[in-house]
Design a protein around this motif. Structure first.
Motif, PDB file in Angstrom:
ATOM      1  N   ARG A  98       0.842  -1.194   0.000  1.00 37.55           N
ATOM      2  CA  ARG A  98       0.000   0.000   0.000  1.00 37.55           C
ATOM      3  C   ARG A  98       0.873   1.238   0.000  1.00 37.55           C
ATOM      4  NH1 ARG A  98      -4.786  -1.674   3.755  1.00 37.55           N
ATOM      5  NH2 ARG A  98      -4.809  -3.892   3.343  1.00 37.55           N
ATOM      6  N   ILE A  99       0.277   2.315  -0.458  1.00 39.25           N
ATOM      7  CA  ILE A  99       0.992   3.585  -0.436  1.00 39.25           C
ATOM      8  C   ILE A  99       1.279   3.954   1.011  1.00 39.25           C
ATOM      9  CG2 ILE A  99       0.855   6.040  -0.986  1.00 39.25           C
ATOM     10  CD1 ILE A  99      -1.074   5.264  -3.245  1.00 39.25           C
ATOM     11  N   GLY A 100       2.523   4.259   1.302  1.00 37.26           N
ATOM     12  CA  GLY A 100       2.877   4.660   2.667  1.00 37.26           C
ATOM     13  C   GLY A 100       2.769   3.518   3.664  1.00 37.26           C
ATOM     14  N   GLY A 101       2.665   2.293   3.174  1.00 40.49           N
ATOM     15  CA  GLY A 101       2.677   1.141   4.076  1.00 40.49           C
ATOM     16  C   GLY A 101       1.315   0.720   4.595  1.00 40.49           C
ATOM     17  N   ASP A 102       0.465   1.639   5.029  1.00 44.21           N
ATOM     18  CA  ASP A 102      -0.796   1.171   5.602  1.00 44.21           C
ATOM     19  C   ASP A 102      -1.997   2.049   5.237  1.00 44.21           C
ATOM     20  OD1 ASP A 102       0.054   3.301   6.962  1.00 44.21           O
ATOM     21  OD2 ASP A 102      -0.332   2.499   8.973  1.00 44.21           O
ATOM     22  N   SER A 103      -1.894   2.843   4.197  1.00 47.40           N
ATOM     23  CA  SER A 103      -3.090   3.582   3.775  1.00 47.40           C
ATOM     24  C   SER A 103      -4.014   2.614   3.057  1.00 47.40           C
ATOM     25  CB  SER A 103      -2.714   4.729   2.848  1.00 47.40           C
ATOM     26  OG  SER A 103      -2.319   4.204   1.593  1.00 47.40           O
ATOM     27  N   SER A 104      -5.202   3.086   2.663  1.00 47.50           N
ATOM     28  CA  SER A 104      -6.106   2.130   2.045  1.00 47.50           C
ATOM     29  C   SER A 104      -5.960   2.111   0.518  1.00 47.50           C
ATOM     30  CB  SER A 104      -7.547   2.424   2.463  1.00 47.50           C
ATOM     31  OG  SER A 104      -7.846   3.765   2.247  1.00 47.50           O
ATOM     32  N   TYR A 105      -4.919   2.780  -0.001  1.00 53.28           N
ATOM     33  CA  TYR A 105      -4.707   2.743  -1.452  1.00 53.28           C
ATOM     34  C   TYR A 105      -3.539   1.839  -1.783  1.00 53.28           C
ATOM     35  CZ  TYR A 105      -7.901   6.638  -1.530  1.00 53.28           C
ATOM     36  OH  TYR A 105      -9.009   7.406  -1.375  1.00 53.28           O
ATOM     37  N   PRO A 106      -3.774   0.844  -2.658  1.00 56.43           N
ATOM     38  CA  PRO A 106      -2.654  -0.004  -3.051  1.00 56.43           C
ATOM     39  C   PRO A 106      -1.624   0.802  -3.842  1.00 56.43           C
ATOM     40  CG  PRO A 106      -4.657  -0.619  -4.234  1.00 56.43           C
ATOM     41  CD  PRO A 106      -5.033   0.439  -3.266  1.00 56.43           C
ATOM     42  N   LEU A 107      -0.380   0.330  -3.800  1.00 58.35           N
ATOM     43  CA  LEU A 107       0.723   1.062  -4.408  1.00 58.35           C
ATOM     44  C   LEU A 107       0.544   1.255  -5.910  1.00 58.35           C
ATOM     45  CD1 LEU A 107       3.358   2.267  -3.400  1.00 58.35           C
ATOM     46  CD2 LEU A 107       4.511   0.168  -4.077  1.00 58.35           C
ATOM     47  N   PHE A 108      -0.073   0.253  -6.571  1.00 56.07           N
ATOM     48  CA  PHE A 108      -0.123   0.343  -8.029  1.00 56.07           C
ATOM     49  C   PHE A 108      -1.116   1.403  -8.500  1.00 56.07           C
ATOM     50  CE2 PHE A 108      -4.189  -1.412  -8.901  1.00 56.07           C
ATOM     51  CZ  PHE A 108      -4.436  -2.318  -7.895  1.00 56.07           C
ATOM     52  N   VAL A 109      -1.841   2.011  -7.561  1.00 56.52           N
ATOM     53  CA  VAL A 109      -2.708   3.115  -7.956  1.00 56.52           C
ATOM     54  C   VAL A 109      -1.873   4.232  -8.576  1.00 56.52           C
ATOM     55  CG1 VAL A 109      -4.082   5.001  -7.015  1.00 56.52           C
ATOM     56  CG2 VAL A 109      -4.624   2.671  -6.410  1.00 56.52           C
ATOM     57  N   ILE A 110      -0.602   4.351  -8.134  1.00 58.45           N
ATOM     58  CA  ILE A 110       0.250   5.420  -8.670  1.00 58.45           C
ATOM     59  C   ILE A 110       0.512   5.238 -10.171  1.00 58.45           C
ATOM     60  CG2 ILE A 110       2.520   6.514  -8.504  1.00 58.45           C
ATOM     61  CD1 ILE A 110       2.394   5.929  -5.489  1.00 58.45           C
ATOM     62  N   PRO A 111       1.072   4.068 -10.594  1.00 65.68           N
ATOM     63  CA  PRO A 111       1.219   3.906 -12.051  1.00 65.68           C
ATOM     64  C   PRO A 111      -0.112   3.970 -12.795  1.00 65.68           C
ATOM     65  CG  PRO A 111       1.778   1.873 -10.868  1.00 65.68           C
ATOM     66  CD  PRO A 111       1.675   2.951  -9.857  1.00 65.68           C
ATOM     67  N   LEU A 112      -1.158   3.452 -12.164  1.00 64.23           N
ATOM     68  CA  LEU A 112      -2.482   3.494 -12.790  1.00 64.23           C
ATOM     69  C   LEU A 112      -2.901   4.943 -13.040  1.00 64.23           C
ATOM     70  CD1 LEU A 112      -4.684   1.403 -13.544  1.00 64.23           C
ATOM     71  CD2 LEU A 112      -5.770   1.901 -11.375  1.00 64.23           C
ATOM     72  N   ALA A 113      -2.683   5.781 -12.034  1.00 70.48           N
ATOM     73  CA  ALA A 113      -3.063   7.187 -12.171  1.00 70.48           C
ATOM     74  C   ALA A 113      -2.215   7.871 -13.239  1.00 70.48           C
ATOM     75  CB  ALA A 113      -2.901   7.896 -10.833  1.00 70.48           C
ATOM     76  N   VAL A 114      -0.909   7.538 -13.252  1.00 71.60           N
ATOM     77  CA  VAL A 114      -0.033   8.137 -14.268  1.00 71.60           C
ATOM     78  C   VAL A 114      -0.539   7.785 -15.662  1.00 71.60           C
ATOM     79  CG1 VAL A 114       2.277   8.031 -15.277  1.00 71.60           C
ATOM     80  CG2 VAL A 114       1.988   8.188 -12.791  1.00 71.60           C
ATOM     81  N   LEU A 115      -0.896   6.508 -15.825  1.00 73.39           N
ATOM     82  CA  LEU A 115      -1.381   6.053 -17.123  1.00 73.39           C
ATOM     83  C   LEU A 115      -2.693   6.749 -17.481  1.00 73.39           C
ATOM     84  CD1 LEU A 115      -0.159   3.997 -19.054  1.00 73.39           C
ATOM     85  CD2 LEU A 115      -1.776   2.318 -18.204  1.00 73.39           C
ATOM     86  N   ALA A 116      -3.582   6.871 -16.489  1.00 69.02           N
ATOM     87  CA  ALA A 116      -4.866   7.512 -16.745  1.00 69.02           C
ATOM     88  C   ALA A 116      -4.665   8.963 -17.155  1.00 69.02           C
ATOM     89  CB  ALA A 116      -5.751   7.428 -15.497  1.00 69.02           C
ATOM     90  N   ILE A 117      -3.739   9.649 -16.448  1.00 65.60           N
ATOM     91  CA  ILE A 117      -3.480  11.048 -16.798  1.00 65.60           C
ATOM     92  C   ILE A 117      -2.895  11.124 -18.211  1.00 65.60           C
ATOM     93  CG2 ILE A 117      -2.038  13.044 -16.225  1.00 65.60           C
ATOM     94  CD1 ILE A 117      -2.420  12.205 -13.271  1.00 65.60           C
ATOM     95  N   ALA A 118      -1.980  10.197 -18.520  1.00 67.05           N
ATOM     96  CA  ALA A 118      -1.379  10.195 -19.850  1.00 67.05           C
ATOM     97  C   ALA A 118      -2.454  10.057 -20.921  1.00 67.05           C
ATOM     98  CB  ALA A 118      -0.361   9.055 -19.963  1.00 67.05           C
ATOM     99  N   PHE A 119      -3.371   9.123 -20.708  1.00 70.33           N
ATOM    100  CA  PHE A 119      -4.445   8.940 -21.691  1.00 70.33           C
ATOM    101  C   PHE A 119      -5.349  10.169 -21.730  1.00 70.33           C
ATOM    102  CE2 PHE A 119      -3.338   4.509 -22.098  1.00 70.33           C
ATOM    103  CZ  PHE A 119      -3.775   4.195 -23.368  1.00 70.33           C
ATOM    104  N   GLY A 120      -5.594  10.751 -20.551  1.00 71.47           N
ATOM    105  CA  GLY A 120      -6.430  11.950 -20.493  1.00 71.47           C
ATOM    106  C   GLY A 120      -5.809  13.086 -21.289  1.00 71.47           C
ATOM    107  N   VAL A 121      -4.501  13.295 -21.093  1.00 73.39           N
ATOM    108  CA  VAL A 121      -3.809  14.357 -21.825  1.00 73.39           C
ATOM    109  C   VAL A 121      -3.845  14.065 -23.322  1.00 73.39           C
ATOM    110  CG1 VAL A 121      -1.544  15.373 -22.253  1.00 73.39           C
ATOM    111  CG2 VAL A 121      -2.339  15.020 -19.901  1.00 73.39           C
TER     112      VAL A 121
END
Lengths: 367, 348, 349
Positions: free
Chosen positions: A177-200
């Motif tokens: 998870r992001i920061g070890g124990d937040s409720s967001y899994p780590l791969f949300v980061i690459p996922l978000a980058v990809l989503a932004i890339a497609f959005g742009v």
């Protein structure tokens, strides 16, 4: 006799009309409706479904919907051009199978196996893209064919096997998870980058404007200098490449198997359409689609937690999809029934008087 | 005008979709399950809340096992809820249900796994929040305990014994299995092959086909099997859906009475074919007992009576005492053979 | 009325309405896609017969004819919808619901006739749901039938739950129909073929049939021409639903048991059968004969591949390759014909 009311409702564009205040322009869009619905369902679920406000909800929500979210990105662009890709889930299974075979049978290092899977995904996209863009074949028929073809190859290569045992470093990375124990899994980061890339890519580049133009009117697009064939080929290859990422994700999170992700393409398309993309092409936005994906995921998760059996969820999502498509038409029709409300020509439809090009209703149907 | 129309449209979408979603969310009667799930978590409590996840819903076999587990829950004062995928049984189809049970914090999961490894990540996540995981019918690599219907060797031997008996100890046979990835099926098939090689030199296993536990596919595969192998003497189908479909095909074909059929079947589905002579004998354990035992095992784990170590013992209601064997396996007993003399006594 | 004959359509559909002379029919046939697919089908059967002695005898012969009967009905219905430039993805779910309904009616004591008619009527009703939304809402069929595919299947799962209709609960006479034969030809296949011929006759000779082609060929022109587009599209969907209902009845009698997953995924096979048989996915052209032969081919491939030693698992891949091959071939032939026409136009203005 078909009435012009309904024709127009279908063809209507969402270019915001600047005659209205900004607030209205934001609120009165399809995307806003999806976001609002997402918010309502989420708040409702938090408030009245036991366990939904727990720390694991968001975490599992992302783990589960990651493949759909990935596949929805290129699918949005493809549908905006008026095409469709039904083969993405089969590509996912095939690339997952290749990842497994390359890693366990050919004994390649893991990253090389990932490379093999991505190349296979791009090749799958190339096949679709070539047939659709250069041979000008209808994408619906082509991808029904490759849906069966890629799935058959995946099942043929793996047979009865299911491959697991990928390096723990990578499988654990998925669960971190992001920061070890937040409720967001780590791969949300690459996922978000990809989503932004497609959005742009879709909303802020010439390429993206070309995508919309092709969907609105491909003749006009050609005259304004859009390379239609190249654009479509790139989109289908992007779809193949992203499907490979989804296939890798799925193999790491579960196993590589010939029959994984069966029927997932339908869920992806349902999410994209729910997010406000027109199946006729030319209309839709990436934020709306992401909201659509999350909406389906939240409904699924909430209803499961509530102990509702899977088939009821299926009915709800099916009805939601139908309702979201017919609602605008239905409403225009109803408002047309109110006398004197909306003046419009009484004459039967005539192509000549329609502002849109004659085949606009079927513009997605061009071969 | 256009603006107004569009605004109204957007609002309509909102209203329509919201009403659909909300009525559906609120209307179903499953709401109380969640409450029970939330309260019963953790170990050591007086009552266990158990979530039962069969391979798929709508299968009479798992219907019986769930009934058994619910009967058990009444006896030990717990609660069993059944959830699971409907229809397609892909490797990942059970994952969301395990995750949901994890969110609910139930006491134990009782799972029949669709894939030996695909569920492990989500099962481990459940174990992280102290949920006990028992598998039954089909195993995975990462559970606390596996309740086996019978040991695999016994099942394989029994079926080969039945088919050898029915075809007179020599000739070609084939296997009609379920999904190509089913853990238990493949293990039995492997053991059957070994048994044939060692003890029945005159019997040839010519083909293994997969009916995916689907009526139509199993039916069509049986037809294709008989065509591709004209000299076939017998078919073994170690799955309840497969054997019923194969029996139905045989009973209407010229092969009826000529090609022997045996395997694992549900008496209620097979009765017609025992009566008309298509099938003479087949085997199965009692899935009701299997579910009953699995629920008691889960309860014992939740209450801390056992930990899943080899040698642990617990009492499973009127089935008596059981001991955990090597690798955390509990065996129900030997498979039971059904034929025309006893089939009327069973109704599952 | 007479202008209808000029509606643009390809294949046998473009033949004159009355009294086609023999030479023209033969000519059409030789160039037709239907013939090409038929040749492939016959080749497959010949190869299979050579490889495996019993292929054309006894049960094997019966199954060769019997198994496609369900897909034949679905392909005929799908073809009706596709030529109007629509598609019906909900047929698999419709088949499931109607098959279960037929079984359920019989297990509660109704006669097989009532059960069969009830199933067909239910199918028509479900088709009408699709048709009304699509024809009157003017919304894309792909989306709507995708939605109703999920919804119908969900309704079936909810209704049937874990219940399944077993052979023992159905009328024995009804079950015998599943394997009954007349002159070695299964009764179900005969009924399917009669349906296909009826659809073909309707499409070729009736006003409604010609209008379906006209609508799919150019919807805007059809609207300008004053064709009752909504009524025809609605009719096509009702027909597709009713045929799926009949296929449901066939399913119950053929397989003697109905569970809630009956017919899952068969919709893509129905579309594939039509496409392989030369029905253009974007409407206006193709024949029901093609769709029927396509259905036969798909089912036969499934049976022949194991005989040829291709592992089970590759069957889908072969089907996919076939679909792509079929549409690529179409495109090549069409562009060749286009070039020829262009050349002719240049030469003789």
């Amino acid at each position: 006799m078909s009435t012009p009311t309904i024709d127009r409702a279908v063809d209507e564009r969402t270019y915001a009309s600047y005659a209205r205040p900004l607030l209205w322009r934001l609120v009165a869009t399809r995307e806003f409706a999806v976001f609002a619905l997402l918010a309502i369902v989420y708040v409702y679920a938090r408030g009245s479904i036991v366990g939904f406000d727990g720390p694991l909800t968001i975490y599992f929500l992302f783990l589960e919907s990651a493949p759909i979210m990935l596949l929805a990105l290129p699918m949005t662009l493809i549908i905006i051009t008026g095409e469709i890709d039904l083969s993405v889930a089969s590509t996912m299974a095939l690339t997952g199978a290749m990842l497994g075979i390359a890693y366990t049978k050919w004994d390649l290092p893991f990253l090389a196996a990932v490379g093999v899977a991505i190349v296979v995904g791009l090749l799958c996209g190339l096949v679709n893209g070539f047939l659709v863009a250069y041979l000008k074949l209808p994408s619906l028929a082509v991808t029904v064919g490759t849906l069966a073809l890629f799935r058959g190859l995946a099942e043929g290569f793996l047979g009865t096997e299911s491959i697991s045992g990928f390096p723990e470093r990578w499988t654990d990375l998925l669960k971190d998870r992001i920061g070890g124990d937040s409720s967001y899994p780590l791969f949300v980061i690459p996922l978000a980058v990809l989503a932004i890339a497609f959005g742009v890519l879709l909303h802020f580049t010439t390429f993206g404007r070309g995508v919309y133009e092709i969907g609105l009117n491909d003749e006009a697009a050609r005259f304004t200098g859009v390379d239609i064939a190249r654009t479509k080929l790139i989109l289908f290859m992007l779809a193949g490449g992203v499907a490979a990422l989804a296939g890798i994700y799925q193999s790491l999170y579960t196993v590589a198997r010939g029959d994984s992700a069966v029927n997932l393409e339908l869920q992806v398309i349902a999410a994209v359409l729910l997010g406000g993309v027109s199946i006729f092409g030319g209309r839709g936005s990436l934020p709306g689609v992401l909201a659509g994906v999350l909406l389906i995921a939240v409904i699924n998760s909430a209803m499961r937690l509530d102990g509702v059996r899977g088939e009821v969820t299926e009915i709800v999502i099916g009805c939601l999809l139908v309702a979201s498509v017919i609602a605008p038409t239905l409403l225009t029709w109803i408002s047309g029934l109110v006398p004197g409300r909306v003046p419009r020509p009484a004459a039967p439809p005539s192509v000549g008087t329609t502002p849109e090009p004659p085949a606009s209703g079927g513009s997605s149907l061009k071969s | 005008m256009k603006i107004k129309k569009r605004r109204l449209s957007a609002l309509a979408v909102l209203a329509l979709t919201a009403s659909v979603a909300l009525t559906a969310c609120g209307s179903d009667d499953g709401g109380d399950d969640g409450d029970d799930g939330g309260s019963g978590g953790g170990g050591g409590g007086g009552s266990s809340s158990i979530t039962m996840i069969p391979k798929s819903l709508g299968n009479p076999y798992f219907e019986a096992s769930t009934a058994g587990s619910q009967r058990a829950a009444e006896e030990f004062g717990g609660q069993v809820d059944e959830v699971g995928p409907t229809g397609d049984a892909g490797p990942d189809s059970q994952v969301p249900f395990i995750q949901t049970a994890t969110q609910q914090g139930v006491g134990a999961l009782v799972v029949s796994a669709n894939d030996p490894t695909a569920l492990c990540d989500s099962i481990e996540q459940a174990q992280d929040v102290d949920i006990k995981v028992v598998t039954f019918d089909s195993d995975t690599e990462c559970r606390d305990l596996f309740v086996s219907q019978a040991d695999a060797q016994g099942i394989a031997t029994k079926q080969i014994e039945l088919i050898a008996d029915q075809i007179g100890g020599a000739g070609d046979i084939a296997i009609l299995s379920a999904a190509a990835n089913a853990t238990n099926q493949n293990e039995w098939i492997g053991l059957m092959e070994e048994d044939l090689e060692a003890n029945y030199p005159d019997i040839n296993l010519v083909d293994t086909v997969y009916g995916d536990d689907d009526d139509q596919k199993s039916f069509d595969e049986t037809a294709a099997l008989l065509r591709a192998n004209p000299d076939l003497k017998g078919i073994v189908s170690p799955t309840t859906v497969g054997i019923a479909a194969a029996a139905r095909y045989l009973s209407t074909s010229e092969f009826k009475g000529k090609v022997a059929l045996t395997g694992l079947g549900a008496p209620s589905q097979m009765k017609t074919f025992i009566d008309d002579g298509t099938v003479t004998a087949f085997a199965l354990w009692n899935p009701d007992d299997l579910g009953y035992l699995a629920a008691f095992a889960a309860d014992a784990l939740v209450k801390g009576d056992i930990s899943g170590e080899e040698g642990d013992t617990f009492t499973a209601g009127d089935l008596g005492d059981y001991t955990v064997g090597a690798d955390g396996v509990v065996v129900l007993g030997d498979p039971y053979v059904f034929d025309s003399s006893n089939i009327d006594e069973f109704d599952f | 009325m007479s202008t209808l004959e000029k509606t643009p359509s390809a294949g046998p559909g473009s033949a004159p309405r009355r009294g086609p002379d023999l030479a023209k029919v033969t000519g059409d046939l030789l160039r037709s896609r239907e013939l090409a697919v038929l040749v492939v089908l016959l080749l497959l059967v010949v190869v299979a017969t050579v490889k495996s002695d019993g292929f054309l005898s006894g049960d094997s012969w019966r199954d060769l004819l019997l198994t496609p009967s369900i897909l034949l009905l679905l392909a005929a219905g799908q073809m009706l919808v596709i030529i109007t430039r629509n598609v019906d993805l909900s047929v698999g779910s419709t088949l499931g619901i109607t098959a279960y309904a037929a079984g359920d009616l019989m297990s509660s004591g109704s006669s097989p006739w009532v059960a069969a008619l009830g199933a067909v009527a239910l199918g028509a009703l479900l088709g009408a749901v699709n048709g009304v939304i699509i024809a009157f809402g003017r919304v894309p069929a792909l989306v709507i039938t995708l939605g109703t595919m999920l919804a119908f299947r969900g309704i079936l799962l909810h209704w049937a739950g874990s219940d399944r209709v077993n052979a023992g609960e159905m009328d024995p006479g009804f079950l015998d129909l599943g394997t009954a034969q007349v002159l070695t030809i299964p009764v179900l296949t005969i009924i399917s073929l009669v349906v296909v011929v009826a659809v073909g006759y309707y499409l070729r000779t009736s006003r409604g049939g010609r209008e379906l082609y006209a609508i799919g060929s150019d919807p805007d022109a059809a609207a300008l021409f004053g064709l009752p587009i909504r009524r025809r599209v609605l009719g096509a969907f009702i027909a597709s639903g009713a045929l799926a209902g009949l296929a449901g009845v066939f399913w119950a009698t053929r397989y003697g048991g109905v569970s809630s997953n009956a017919g899952e995924g068969i919709e893509l096979q129905a579309v594939a059968a039509a496409v392989i048989g030369g029905v253009a996915i974007f409407g206006g052209s193709g024949s029901v004969w093609g769709a029927a032969i396509g259905a036969f081919l798909l089912v036969t491939i499934d049976r022949v591949l194991p005989i040829l030693g291709v592992p089970d698992f590759y069957q889908q891949a072969v089907v996919g390759a076939l679909i792509i091959g079929a549409i690529v071939l179409d495109r090549v032939l069409a562009s060749r014909a286009e070039r020829r026409l262009a050349v002719e136009r240049e030469v003789a203005p």
